[in-house]
Write a protein that holds these residues in place. Sequence first.
Motif, PDB file in Angstrom:
ATOM      1  N   TYR A   5       0.839  -1.203   0.000  1.00  0.00           N
ATOM      2  CA  TYR A   5       0.000   0.000   0.000  1.00  0.00           C
ATOM      3  C   TYR A   5       0.871   1.249   0.000  1.00  0.00           C
ATOM      4  O   TYR A   5       0.667   2.172  -0.805  1.00  0.00           O
ATOM      5  CB  TYR A   5      -0.909  -0.013   1.227  1.00  0.00           C
ATOM      6  CG  TYR A   5      -1.822   1.195   1.333  1.00  0.00           C
ATOM      7  CD1 TYR A   5      -3.064   1.207   0.717  1.00  0.00           C
ATOM      8  CD2 TYR A   5      -1.430   2.331   2.049  1.00  0.00           C
ATOM      9  CE1 TYR A   5      -3.899   2.306   0.816  1.00  0.00           C
ATOM     10  CE2 TYR A   5      -2.257   3.433   2.150  1.00  0.00           C
ATOM     11  CZ  TYR A   5      -3.486   3.417   1.533  1.00  0.00           C
ATOM     12  OH  TYR A   5      -4.313   4.518   1.629  1.00  0.00           O
ATOM     13  N   TRP A   6       1.856   1.271   0.896  1.00  0.00           N
ATOM     14  CA  TRP A   6       2.704   2.451   0.995  1.00  0.00           C
ATOM     15  C   TRP A   6       3.682   2.548  -0.171  1.00  0.00           C
ATOM     16  O   TRP A   6       4.070   3.651  -0.562  1.00  0.00           O
ATOM     17  CB  TRP A   6       3.443   2.459   2.323  1.00  0.00           C
ATOM     18  CG  TRP A   6       2.502   2.665   3.474  1.00  0.00           C
ATOM     19  CD1 TRP A   6       2.119   1.759   4.409  1.00  0.00           C
ATOM     20  CD2 TRP A   6       1.770   3.867   3.756  1.00  0.00           C
ATOM     21  NE1 TRP A   6       1.211   2.308   5.279  1.00  0.00           N
ATOM     22  CE2 TRP A   6       0.985   3.608   4.911  1.00  0.00           C
ATOM     23  CE3 TRP A   6       1.716   5.127   3.176  1.00  0.00           C
ATOM     24  CZ2 TRP A   6       0.149   4.568   5.468  1.00  0.00           C
ATOM     25  CZ3 TRP A   6       0.889   6.089   3.728  1.00  0.00           C
ATOM     26  CH2 TRP A   6       0.114   5.816   4.862  1.00  0.00           C
ATOM     27  N   ASP A   7       4.039   1.409  -0.743  1.00  0.00           N
ATOM     28  CA  ASP A   7       4.850   1.439  -1.969  1.00  0.00           C
ATOM     29  C   ASP A   7       4.088   2.137  -3.081  1.00  0.00           C
ATOM     30  O   ASP A   7       4.667   2.895  -3.882  1.00  0.00           O
ATOM     31  CB  ASP A   7       5.228   0.030  -2.398  1.00  0.00           C
ATOM     32  CG  ASP A   7       6.283  -0.602  -1.507  1.00  0.00           C
ATOM     33  OD1 ASP A   7       6.954   0.145  -0.770  1.00  0.00           O
ATOM     34  OD2 ASP A   7       6.437  -1.839  -1.557  1.00  0.00           O
ATOM     35  N   GLN A   8       2.788   1.911  -3.140  1.00  0.00           N
ATOM     36  CA  GLN A   8       1.964   2.572  -4.162  1.00  0.00           C
ATOM     37  C   GLN A   8       1.905   4.077  -3.923  1.00  0.00           C
ATOM     38  O   GLN A   8       1.915   4.868  -4.865  1.00  0.00           O
ATOM     39  CB  GLN A   8       0.552   1.978  -4.159  1.00  0.00           C
ATOM     40  CG  GLN A   8       0.473   0.548  -4.688  1.00  0.00           C
ATOM     41  CD  GLN A   8      -0.926  -0.023  -4.611  1.00  0.00           C
ATOM     42  OE1 GLN A   8      -1.834   0.578  -4.047  1.00  0.00           O
ATOM     43  NE2 GLN A   8      -1.105  -1.201  -5.187  1.00  0.00           N
ATOM     44  N   ALA A  15       1.346  11.311  -3.344  1.00  0.00           N
ATOM     45  CA  ALA A  15       0.034  11.964  -3.266  1.00  0.00           C
ATOM     46  C   ALA A  15      -0.761  11.341  -2.122  1.00  0.00           C
ATOM     47  O   ALA A  15      -0.655  10.147  -1.836  1.00  0.00           O
ATOM     48  CB  ALA A  15      -0.716  11.796  -4.579  1.00  0.00           C
ATOM     49  N   VAL A  16      -1.572  12.150  -1.450  1.00  0.00           N
ATOM     50  CA  VAL A  16      -2.356  11.663  -0.316  1.00  0.00           C
ATOM     51  C   VAL A  16      -3.437  10.718  -0.819  1.00  0.00           C
ATOM     52  O   VAL A  16      -4.241  11.095  -1.672  1.00  0.00           O
ATOM     53  CB  VAL A  16      -2.996  12.832   0.443  1.00  0.00           C
ATOM     54  CG1 VAL A  16      -3.796  12.317   1.638  1.00  0.00           C
ATOM     55  CG2 VAL A  16      -1.939  13.832   0.896  1.00  0.00           C
ATOM     56  N   PRO A  17      -3.483   9.490  -0.320  1.00  0.00           N
ATOM     57  CA  PRO A  17      -4.536   8.551  -0.752  1.00  0.00           C
ATOM     58  C   PRO A  17      -5.922   9.083  -0.384  1.00  0.00           C
ATOM     59  O   PRO A  17      -6.086   9.788   0.620  1.00  0.00           O
ATOM     60  CB  PRO A  17      -4.215   7.267   0.023  1.00  0.00           C
ATOM     61  CG  PRO A  17      -2.779   7.385   0.397  1.00  0.00           C
ATOM     62  CD  PRO A  17      -2.535   8.852   0.611  1.00  0.00           C
ATOM     63  N   ILE A  48       7.270  10.470   3.434  1.00  0.00           N
ATOM     64  CA  ILE A  48       5.867  10.756   3.129  1.00  0.00           C
ATOM     65  C   ILE A  48       5.343  11.864   4.025  1.00  0.00           C
ATOM     66  O   ILE A  48       4.728  12.835   3.553  1.00  0.00           O
ATOM     67  CB  ILE A  48       5.004   9.480   3.251  1.00  0.00           C
ATOM     68  CG1 ILE A  48       5.325   8.511   2.108  1.00  0.00           C
ATOM     69  CG2 ILE A  48       3.514   9.834   3.233  1.00  0.00           C
ATOM     70  CD1 ILE A  48       4.621   7.175   2.208  1.00  0.00           C
ATOM     71  N   LEU A  49       5.581  11.757   5.328  1.00  0.00           N
ATOM     72  CA  LEU A  49       5.123  12.811   6.235  1.00  0.00           C
ATOM     73  C   LEU A  49       5.777  14.150   5.895  1.00  0.00           C
ATOM     74  O   LEU A  49       5.113  15.191   5.879  1.00  0.00           O
ATOM     75  CB  LEU A  49       5.437  12.419   7.677  1.00  0.00           C
ATOM     76  CG  LEU A  49       4.516  11.374   8.312  1.00  0.00           C
ATOM     77  CD1 LEU A  49       5.098  10.873   9.628  1.00  0.00           C
ATOM     78  CD2 LEU A  49       3.112  11.936   8.532  1.00  0.00           C
ATOM     79  N   ALA A  50       7.066  14.125   5.603  1.00  0.00           N
ATOM     80  CA  ALA A  50       7.769  15.369   5.257  1.00  0.00           C
ATOM     81  C   ALA A  50       7.185  15.981   3.991  1.00  0.00           C
ATOM     82  O   ALA A  50       7.003  17.206   3.902  1.00  0.00           O
ATOM     83  CB  ALA A  50       9.257  15.096   5.085  1.00  0.00           C
ATOM     84  N   SER A  51       6.884  15.136   3.009  1.00  0.00           N
ATOM     85  CA  SER A  51       6.313  15.621   1.759  1.00  0.00           C
ATOM     86  C   SER A  51       4.935  16.240   1.986  1.00  0.00           C
ATOM     87  O   SER A  51       4.630  17.314   1.448  1.00  0.00           O
ATOM     88  CB  SER A  51       6.217  14.467   0.757  1.00  0.00           C
ATOM     89  OG  SER A  51       5.562  14.871  -0.427  1.00  0.00           O
ATOM     90  N   TRP A  52       4.125  15.609   2.793  1.00  0.00           N
ATOM     91  CA  TRP A  52       2.781  16.131   3.062  1.00  0.00           C
ATOM     92  C   TRP A  52       2.835  17.429   3.851  1.00  0.00           C
ATOM     93  O   TRP A  52       2.061  18.356   3.587  1.00  0.00           O
ATOM     94  CB  TRP A  52       1.951  15.082   3.796  1.00  0.00           C
ATOM     95  CG  TRP A  52       1.600  13.884   2.954  1.00  0.00           C
ATOM     96  CD1 TRP A  52       1.899  13.693   1.626  1.00  0.00           C
ATOM     97  CD2 TRP A  52       0.902  12.709   3.371  1.00  0.00           C
ATOM     98  NE1 TRP A  52       1.443  12.469   1.193  1.00  0.00           N
ATOM     99  CE2 TRP A  52       0.816  11.841   2.231  1.00  0.00           C
ATOM    100  CE3 TRP A  52       0.355  12.282   4.575  1.00  0.00           C
ATOM    101  CZ2 TRP A  52       0.197  10.594   2.300  1.00  0.00           C
ATOM    102  CZ3 TRP A  52      -0.271  11.044   4.643  1.00  0.00           C
ATOM    103  CH2 TRP A  52      -0.356  10.214   3.522  1.00  0.00           C
TER     104      TRP A  52
END
Length: 281
Positions: A5-8, A15-17, A48-52
């Motif tokens: 899931y997180w690989d996707q 992008a935020v699911p 991911i958190l840093a990107s968001w």
Amino acid sequence: MSTAYWDQVRSAEMAVPTDRPLPDLTAELTVMLGSTDPVERDETAYPILASWVSAGVYDDLLAGLGDGMAAGLTRGLGEVGTDTVFRRSFSALVLAECVARDNEHSLLPDTKILDWGDRIAGWLVRERDVRGFVPGRGWAHAIAHGADAISVLAESSHFGLNELTVLLDVIADRVLEPTSAPLSAGEPDRLARATMTILRRRLVPLRMIEPWLARITSAALAVVPADQDPFLTTANPEAFLRALHLQIALAPEPIGVRADLLLAVMDALRTTNRVHVLPPA
């Protein structure tokens, strides 16, 4: 959720699911910050958190996210050699991202950033697990990540002269704290870089920097009992002085007191390295 899931999410440019609520996604990523799997922690949860945060996903929730990361700084604090260090270390990085977002967009009040600063500082000087790379688990690097967080705090408009001098003292406290082995994974360089960020604000005068520098120099000269390894006390301040000298000398963005401070650091290194700089017999 599964690793797939997180690989996707990563393959979709982070992008935020849309299939799950953001709070649920955040909670899972926060747990993953403490994972012993470096792929989950370093390559998935943190980026991911840093990107968001950087993209503004949390702008309306930034205070709550940062508070959650600040709470992570105390998980297992005081333990040495355990896996709790990963949650503390990577919480510091995400909290620094929250501060950086405020640095750019002024989203939070003074009190919130100052509170986070206190919590980062308190954690950094109390952190006892100073491992760099942990075989089989990847980077712990708590001191380096703490230095990075101090550097981001130093760029905050909420921090004036008083707060910046406190950050300098925190750096000195960390450098002077004896460790079970000398810091050897770039931590003195990262702490020196944080120092340079503070000095580039051009708010701290030389008359305040000089006694701070003298304190570190004195620690590098400390005399310890004959049955103790002196390098466990002196190696870290000495490495910091060398790193600071290098960065002052080579910095592409000179600091306001560069010439005077460079001379002061050189004098400190001459003092702490007398045996190495004596003329040949």
